[in-house]
Structure formats: structure tokens, C-alpha cells
Enzyme design. Sequence first.
Site, PDB file in Angstrom:
ATOM      1  N   SER A 140       0.854  -1.181   0.000  1.00 37.51           N
ATOM      2  CA  SER A 140       0.000   0.000   0.000  1.00 37.51           C
ATOM      3  C   SER A 140       0.896   1.239   0.000  1.00 37.51           C
ATOM      4  O   SER A 140       1.709   1.414   0.903  1.00 37.51           O
ATOM      5  CB  SER A 140      -0.886  -0.031   1.254  1.00 37.51           C
ATOM      6  OG  SER A 140      -1.635   1.153   1.366  1.00 37.51           O
ATOM      7  N   LYS A 168      -2.868   5.080  -2.584  1.00 35.36           N
ATOM      8  CA  LYS A 168      -3.841   5.929  -1.884  1.00 35.36           C
ATOM      9  C   LYS A 168      -4.216   7.087  -2.804  1.00 35.36           C
ATOM     10  O   LYS A 168      -3.319   7.702  -3.416  1.00 35.36           O
ATOM     11  CB  LYS A 168      -3.215   6.464  -0.589  1.00 35.36           C
ATOM     12  CG  LYS A 168      -2.949   5.384   0.435  1.00 35.36           C
ATOM     13  CD  LYS A 168      -4.252   4.840   1.014  1.00 35.36           C
ATOM     14  CE  LYS A 168      -3.996   3.835   2.118  1.00 35.36           C
ATOM     15  NZ  LYS A 168      -5.242   3.350   2.730  1.00 35.36           N
ATOM     16  N   ASP A 243     -13.848  -1.345   2.899  1.00 39.86           N
ATOM     17  CA  ASP A 243     -12.950  -1.537   4.047  1.00 39.86           C
ATOM     18  C   ASP A 243     -13.678  -0.965   5.267  1.00 39.86           C
ATOM     19  O   ASP A 243     -14.387  -1.690   5.984  1.00 39.86           O
ATOM     20  CB  ASP A 243     -11.614  -0.832   3.730  1.00 39.86           C
ATOM     21  CG  ASP A 243     -10.640  -0.779   4.891  1.00 39.86           C
ATOM     22  OD1 ASP A 243     -10.951  -1.311   5.963  1.00 39.86           O
ATOM     23  OD2 ASP A 243      -9.536  -0.179   4.742  1.00 39.86           O
ATOM     24  N   LYS A 267     -10.097  -6.895   7.832  1.00 39.42           N
ATOM     25  CA  LYS A 267      -9.095  -6.448   8.803  1.00 39.42           C
ATOM     26  C   LYS A 267      -9.537  -6.999  10.146  1.00 39.42           C
ATOM     27  O   LYS A 267     -10.661  -6.730  10.584  1.00 39.42           O
ATOM     28  CB  LYS A 267      -9.009  -4.915   8.858  1.00 39.42           C
ATOM     29  CG  LYS A 267      -8.244  -4.313   7.698  1.00 39.42           C
ATOM     30  CD  LYS A 267      -8.089  -2.820   7.851  1.00 39.42           C
ATOM     31  CE  LYS A 267      -7.451  -2.250   6.581  1.00 39.42           C
ATOM     32  NZ  LYS A 267      -7.533  -0.771   6.564  1.00 39.42           N
TER      33      LYS A 267
HETATM   34  O1  OSB Z   1      -7.273   1.957   4.482  1.00 40.88           O
HETATM   35  O2  OSB Z   1      -6.214   0.164   4.211  1.00 40.88           O
HETATM   36  C1  OSB Z   1      -6.328   1.260   4.761  1.00 40.88           C
HETATM   37  C2  OSB Z   1      -3.241   1.899   6.932  1.00 40.88           C
HETATM   38  C3  OSB Z   1      -3.826   2.509   8.018  1.00 40.88           C
HETATM   39  C4  OSB Z   1      -5.171   2.759   8.013  1.00 40.88           C
HETATM   40  C5  OSB Z   1      -5.964   2.372   6.915  1.00 40.88           C
HETATM   41  C6  OSB Z   1      -5.386   1.728   5.837  1.00 40.88           C
HETATM   42  C7  OSB Z   1      -4.003   1.522   5.833  1.00 40.88           C
HETATM   43  C8  OSB Z   1      -3.281   0.932   4.711  1.00 40.88           C
HETATM   44  C9  OSB Z   1      -1.937   0.315   5.010  1.00 40.88           C
HETATM   45  O3  OSB Z   1      -3.647   0.986   3.568  1.00 40.88           O
HETATM   46  C10 OSB Z   1      -1.932  -1.145   4.836  1.00 40.88           C
HETATM   47  C11 OSB Z   1      -0.671  -1.739   5.420  1.00 40.88           C
HETATM   48  O4  OSB Z   1      -0.675  -2.090   6.621  1.00 40.88           O
HETATM   49  O5  OSB Z   1       0.294  -1.850   4.691  1.00 40.88           O
HETATM   50 MG    MG Z   2      -8.424   0.819   3.128  1.00 39.96          MG
END
Ligand code: OSB
Ligand code: MG
Length: 372
Positions: A140, A168, A243, A267
Site C-alpha cells: 500500500s 492511496k 474496508d 481487517k
Molecule cells: O485503508 O487500508 C487502509 C493503513 C492505516 C489505516 C488504513 C489503511 C491503511 C493501509 C496500510 O492501507 C496497509 C498496510 O498495513 O500496509
Molecule cells: Mg483501506
Amino acid sequence: MTRPELTVERVELLRLAMPLRLPFRTSFGTQTHRDVVLARVQCDGVEGWGELVAGEGPWYSEETVGSALVVLREHLIPHVIGASFSHPTQLAGYLARIRGNPMARATIETACWDAWAAARGESLAHVLGGVRERVVTGVSVGIQDSVPELLDLIEGYLDQGYARIKVKIEPGWDIQPLTAIRERFGEVSLMADANSAYRLKDASWLQQLDGLHLTMVEQPLAHDDVAEHALLARQMKTPICLDESLRSAALTRHALDIGACQVVNVKVGRLGGHSESRAVHRLCAERGVPLWCGGMLETGVGRLHNLAIASLPGFTLPGDTSASERYWERDIIDPPVTLEADGTVAVPTAGGIATRLDRERLDALAVGRESF
Ligand code: OSB
Ligand code: MG
């Protein structure tokens, strides 16, 4: 010992200050470090470890490190100490006395699964129903200051072997960087995560994503509005993944029923633990819905929990279960999680999380300890 009954005797909370290797910018802000809380549960001589994945502020969800600590200290830990279970699936129902606060609940629930696996001498993955020894992993990538910087970062991740790139996005950082990625890296497996940065009125703008052949767009609209996602889904070819909105198996079923998403992100923290994550897995497997394991910038403890759940057969897409070094100069587990050139990371097949902790590293990072 076949089916031990375990009693929770003692819980410790360990707080760590962990700087991230790179700042992580999303549509809701920039994170430069993590304020980590680990729970160590002691049950009849075995220990189990869990990680609180809440952020410092209520940006991803309403839970924060501070709010979760209050719930843990005042409600969850007093409720769970002295409780016995003959299978960790009993815990989710028992902890459901505490409403909401899934990340706080998951901290304890996952630690108890780990303790139970350790007591049986089996791997966490095995007791959860995992079937794979390696899981395919993506990465990510946060919002960058410029497109060239983004492309350089992605090039490095692709060279390391990551099997899928998630970028993102937010208004002003979406079609242009994604188009640049397609131009530079061709048909690499690519998706975008908006963390609720758009509104339904942006539908015609978001339709431009359809020409970019993304595997999915994650959580484009409000966290609390699955109905609007269903309306958006009808106007787009790009599959929608939810999500933030999917806070339980029941809400996931509802979102799938109304066509609000075509792909599901699990998650463990957002869902309140492994049992609810397994319920989402079962639902998606029954319906043939593609599923993957998300991440919350976990340390090794949360990462090993994620890898264990991601080894279940219904996790059909690469997860955000990247290697330790993508996040940390030095992780709190030894050996750390490492990426193979084929884009996979290993699922631990033996020993509880306790056997892999780097206690020296924990001591060096600890800023607080509490015992209950
Ligand atoms: O939206 O998936 C998300 C990290 C913190 C909060 C929300 C998100 C994320 C990530 C990171 O996208 C995913 C990772 O742990 O590499
Ligand atoms: Mg997400």
C-alpha cells in the site's frame, strides 16, 4: 493435551513508540510513527500476544489508542480475567458484552487465539483453518509529493517482488498518478484506496478509473453509507471493495446483498477479532466473493495474526501483508517478515507469537507497561 480449557489469569499491556521508515499519507492525514499497544495474555502457563491497531486519532474509525485503552482497562480486561474457554471461538460472544470498540476487543481476542494455539503446540494459522504456507502480498503506497517520487517508490517495490500495488488516492491525486503508473509499468496489478475521500456527486469523475483497469477501488465514499456505494457501483465498471464500512459479518452480508461491493477487505481489528474475520471469510467463500487481508501498519505481532488469517483458502487476492522492512527499521519479531522474489511471505507454521518476539527490541521501544 488435545482440547485444553484455558483460563485467562493475567493480562499485560505494553506500549511502544515506533517510528515508521516512511511517512504514510492517506486522504485522512499523514502518519510518521505508531503508538502501539500490545496485549500479553497469560493462560495456565502459556502466553498469547495481540496488537491494538487503532490510530492516534479517530480518522480511520472512531476508535483511538486512548479510547481503546480506557475500554481495555475499565471494561474488557476486568471482564476477561478469570474467564475460561475450551475453544477461542467462545471468546467473541463473551467479549460482545462490550459493544462497538472492535479494535480493543480484537486485541484480547487475538491474543487468546495465540495462547490457545501455543497451548496445543500448533500454529495460529492451523487452528484458524489456514491451508497455505505462503501468501501473496501487495504493498500500500501513500500519497506522495510528486508523481516522479511515486513512480520511483513503486519501481522499488516492484523490483522487490510485490505482487500488487495499491495507491492511496484523494481528489487532486487520482487519475493523473494512476495514469502515470500505467504508462510506466504497463499492466501491473493495480488498485486504489480512497479512504472515503469522495462523494456520490463525484461519480462521473470516478468513472475515469474504468479506463485504467484497476482490480478494484477501495472505500471511495463515506464509511457509514453502503447504500451510496451501491448506487456508485451501478455507474462504474471498476469493482468496488469496502474496508471502513464492513464492521461485522452481518454488515458485510448486507453490503453484498445490496451490491455495494464486489470485493471484501478483511481487517482483524476492524472486525473485532479472528472469529468475526472467519465469519466474513465463510460468507465470501460461500458466495464466491474475492477476499483479501488488509493492514493497519502493524508491527510483527499484528502482522503474524494477519498472515495466519490470510492463509485461509478464501483469501483469493494479494493482501496488504507486506514485509517488516516496508514499515520498520527493525521489527519487534525475529526473524522479521520477509518478501520472496515471487511476491509471497511465509505464514508461520510452528510456535506461538511469543517464541518469535525480540524481547530486547521490545524493552528498547517500551514507553509503558501495565499489569492486570
Ligand atoms: O485503508 O487500508 C487502509 C493503513 C492505516 C489505516 C488504513 C489503511 C491503511 C493501509 C496500510 O492501507 C496497509 C498496510 O498495513 O500496509
Ligand atoms: Mg483501506
